[in-house]
Design an enzyme around this catalytic site. Structure first.
Site, mmCIF file in Angstrom:
data_model
loop_
_atom_site.group_PDB
_atom_site.id
_atom_site.type_symbol
_atom_site.label_atom_id
_atom_site.label_comp_id
_atom_site.label_asym_id
_atom_site.label_seq_id
_atom_site.Cartn_x
_atom_site.Cartn_y
_atom_site.Cartn_z
ATOM 1 C CB SER A 252 24.083 48.718 6.963
ATOM 2 O OG SER A 252 24.222 48.960 8.341
ATOM 3 C CG HIS B 172 28.585 50.646 6.948
ATOM 4 N ND1 HIS B 172 28.583 51.987 6.665
ATOM 5 C CD2 HIS B 172 27.322 50.359 7.375
ATOM 6 C CE1 HIS B 172 27.385 52.504 6.908
ATOM 7 N NE2 HIS B 172 26.599 51.532 7.336
ATOM 8 C CG ASP C 285 19.874 57.285 8.896
ATOM 9 O OD1 ASP C 285 20.766 56.431 8.769
ATOM 10 O OD2 ASP C 285 18.839 57.087 9.574
ATOM 11 C CG HIS D 242 25.960 48.813 12.960
ATOM 12 N ND1 HIS D 242 25.429 49.523 11.896
ATOM 13 C CD2 HIS D 242 27.311 49.034 12.918
ATOM 14 C CE1 HIS D 242 26.392 50.151 11.266
ATOM 15 N NE2 HIS D 242 27.548 49.885 11.863
ATOM 16 N NE ARG E 268 53.714 84.324 -0.425
ATOM 17 C CZ ARG E 268 52.836 85.235 -0.063
ATOM 18 N NH1 ARG E 268 51.548 84.956 -0.089
ATOM 19 N NH2 ARG E 268 53.219 86.429 0.347
ATOM 20 C CB SER F 233 47.706 83.750 0.448
ATOM 21 O OG SER F 233 47.143 84.945 0.961
ATOM 22 C CD GLU G 27 40.122 74.787 4.933
ATOM 23 O OE1 GLU G 27 40.509 75.971 4.906
ATOM 24 O OE2 GLU G 27 39.124 74.400 5.606
ATOM 25 C CG PHE H 67 43.956 76.676 6.976
ATOM 26 C CD1 PHE H 67 44.133 76.793 8.352
ATOM 27 C CD2 PHE H 67 43.946 77.824 6.211
ATOM 28 C CE1 PHE H 67 44.280 78.033 8.948
ATOM 29 C CE2 PHE H 67 44.090 79.069 6.802
ATOM 30 C CZ PHE H 67 44.258 79.181 8.178
ATOM 31 N NE ARG I 40 52.466 86.157 4.644
ATOM 32 C CZ ARG I 40 52.755 87.377 5.065
ATOM 33 N NH1 ARG I 40 53.926 87.606 5.658
ATOM 34 N NH2 ARG I 40 51.897 88.364 4.905
#
Length: 614
Positions: free
Chosen positions: A31, A68, A146, A252, A307, A334, A355, A380, A462
């Site tokens: 590689s 790698h 790739d 590899h 918050r 929020s 995210e 999230f 919240r």
């Protein structure tokens, strides 16, 4: 260098990659060999870098996303004269900074790589720093394989780089056709990659990745392109130059089977030294905050969401520290990060619903010397766990805030409820996990986060909750607060965030029945205040943890670990969210989950043998 010399340098890099892997008995020489010519031209003609001053503000930045292929990077360092042959051959050895995948233990490595798909998103953060904050014309060069173009995070980065018109960012894709187990999805179809990148708004150039003149021209074209990022798509051969492995499957991640013969085929060991072009003289002008936002103070008894306090405190922190930047994932109204945006718009970065790119950009900005606070819903952040994990490997002190935590958010339902975030962040090496229960506590903890050495996490609620603490009280990291205690306490309730208020209601109810309950506000979930917990266990011999989180990995486990040193274990009972919530009011959610005041009261009565039977 002339083209012949560039080609010879490429061969030197291949030989050194083969030698390093042979010395280690492992590694990824094939590689490395595919990208050797790409790296040789970059080092000799295009990279502007002072290896004696890795922190020089004018330095270009090189991110080897295909980590790698680290033998290639270390071969580059030998060609640049910053490591010698003996050190090269310590590759992957115990104690060597030349690790299997690069980390910032080497001063010329900005971020750890090897988890594929991270280099370009981090590079976007660095490029944003150069364009919007440093305002210095350094260039970010990202070398990726790739195979990793299949990662969704790459395309989050591609889209955002184009949106921001980051013409100081160049992506070099080593299209060598072969992945770990066989051919990649697109093989050598450069046009397939080019069409997608151009559709996002990138400038692309397709080249023979072993033609040094074509590579040189492509890099120059990238540097001359304005108002859009550039990608150089290079068709290469994995294992280039050694017939036994050239474009062959099955090699590899392995040293070459006949390294001595391969080195001879590549023309033998070379020791050319490349004089790398220095960066231009550059002086960074520290950012002076334009406006002054006062540190928020709240009156005891008022109802304020944590918050809200977070947003106000972050804006205030940005008024005294020009290195503080805020990043958000299209939920700033929020999370209340919008308060920072209003006060310091030049240091606010919107990443929309991406995210992974959000956290990666925080890592890139941190690598450029800024203090990022990245915010989204706690639920999230789980999408970006690998990026948070790699931030710790990079020793990047990024700060995260997860809002809308737990079932207490109410009717939105389980898809929006952060119920695993404490476990996720506690598991990150060197992390700090904070969960405030009131507004003044939140504001003070935001100030402490600015000084944390590693990944920090603040969990916010919240809904509005009563202010319990005065504005001048301090909450050191690793501490806790005993909110109720007496000589006749029979149970200790350990809570954090929303459940602190439920625990206090339960303690008042139980006190009326003559049952003494100690209440601990465990605002620092990691590190945990073991001393206070152990003292409570000695006094009551029974701990009841209550958390708006799954039972695995959260407050209950943090408390249990305080007794993992061989001392006698107290009785430990856990109330946590064990059901799959639906839609309901916050009060109903807490009740259904069995973590409200009524559930705490009932649990304590059972523990002390005074259950009420109706």
């Amino acid at each position: 260098m002339r083209n012949e010399e560039l080609a010879e340098l490429g061969q030197q890099l291949r030989v050194d990659a083969v030698r390093a892997a042979e010395a280690a008995g492992s590694g990824h020489p094939t590689s490395s060999m595919s990208a050797a010519d790409l790296a040789a031209v970059l080092l000799a003609h295009h990279l502007r870098y002072d290896f004696d001053q890795p922190d020089h503000p004018g330095n270009d930045r090189l991110i080897l996303s295909k980590g790698h292929a680290s033998p290639l990077l270390y071969a580059l360092y030998r060609a640049a004269g910053v490591i010698d042959e003996a050190e090269l051959l310590t590759f992957r050895h115990d104690g060597s900074p030349l690790e299997g995948h690069p980390t910032p233990r080497l001063p010329w490595v900005d971020v750890a790589t090897g988890s594929l798909g991270q280099g370009l998103p981090v590079g976007v953060g660095m490029a944003l720093a150069g364009r919007r904050l440093d305002r210095v014309p350094y260039r970010i060069w990202v070398v990726c394989g790739d195979s990793e173009m299949a990662e969704g995070s790459v395309w989050e980065a591609v889209e955002h780089a184009a949106y921001e018109k980051l013409d100081n960012l160049t992506l070099i894709v080593d299209v060598n056709r072969l992945g770990q187990r066989g051919p990649t999805r697109e093989g050598w179809d450069l046009d397939a990659y080019a069409q997608r990148l151009r559709a996002f708004g990138w400038h692309t150039t397709e080249v023979d990745g072993h033609d040094v003149a074509a590579i040189d021209a492509a890099y120059r074209l990238a540097a001359a392109t304005s108002h859009k990022p550039s990608a150089v798509l290079a068709r290469t051969h994995k294992g280039r130059g050694v017939a036994e492995v050239d474009d062959q499957e099955g090699f590899h991640g392995k040293p070459l089977p006949h390294p001595a013969r391969a080195i001879e085929e590549l023309g033998g060991v070379r020791s050319a030294h490349v004089p790398v072009a220095p960066p231009p003289d550059t002086v960074l002008t520290p950012i002076t905050p334009a406006g002054r936002v006062a540190t928020p103070h709240y009156r005891v008894g008022d109802e304020v969401a944590t918050r809200d306090a977070f947003g106000a405190a972050l804006a205030a922190l940005g008024s005294v520290r020009g290195d503080v930047v805020a990043l958000d994932g299209e939920v700033g109204d929020s999370t209340r990060a919008a308060a920072f945006a209003r006060a310091h718009p030049e240091r606010y970065f919107e990443f929309y619903i991406a995210e992974q790119q959000l956290v990666a950009a925080a890592v890139g900005l941190r690598a450029r010397g800024y203090l990022p606070f990245a915010t989204t819903f706690a639920a999230f952040l789980t999408r970006a766990h690998d990026f948070i994990r790699m931030a710790a490997v990079s020793d990047a002190g990024i700060q995260l805030c997860g809002s809308h935590a737990g079932v207490s958010i109410g009717a939105d339902g389980p898809s929006q409820m952060g119920l695993e975030d404490l476990a996720m962040l506690r598991a990150v090496h060197g992390s700090t996990v904070l969960y405030p229960c009131d507004a003044n506590q939140t504001a003070r903890l935001v100030q402490h986060m600015a000084h944390l050495p590693g990944v920090g996490y603040l969990r916010t609620t919240r809904g509005a909750t009563p202010v319990l603490y005065g504005p001048d009280e301090d909450f050191p990291v690793g501490g806790s607060r005993v909110l109720r205690s007496g000589d006749r306490d029979r149970v200790t309730v350990v809570a954090a965030g929303i459940t602190v208020h439920e625990a206090l209601k339960a303690a008042d109810t139980l006190a009326g029945a003559g049952i003494g309950v100690r209440v601990i506000d465990l605002y620092s979930v990691k590190p945990v205040d073991a001393e206070t917990l152990q003292a409570a266990a000695d006094a009551t011999d029974c701990l009841l943890t209550v958390e708006d989180h799954r039972p695995e990995g959260g407050i209950g486990d943090a408390v249990a670990e305080a007794f993992a040193d061989g001392r006698p274990q107290p009785r430990l009972v856990r109330l946590a969210v064990r059901t799959m919530p639906g839609s309901a009011t916050p009060e109903q959610q807490l009740s259904h989950a069995g973590i409200d005041a009524g559930a705490i009261t009932a649990a304590v009565r059972l523990l002390v043998g005074e259950a009420v039977v109706r």
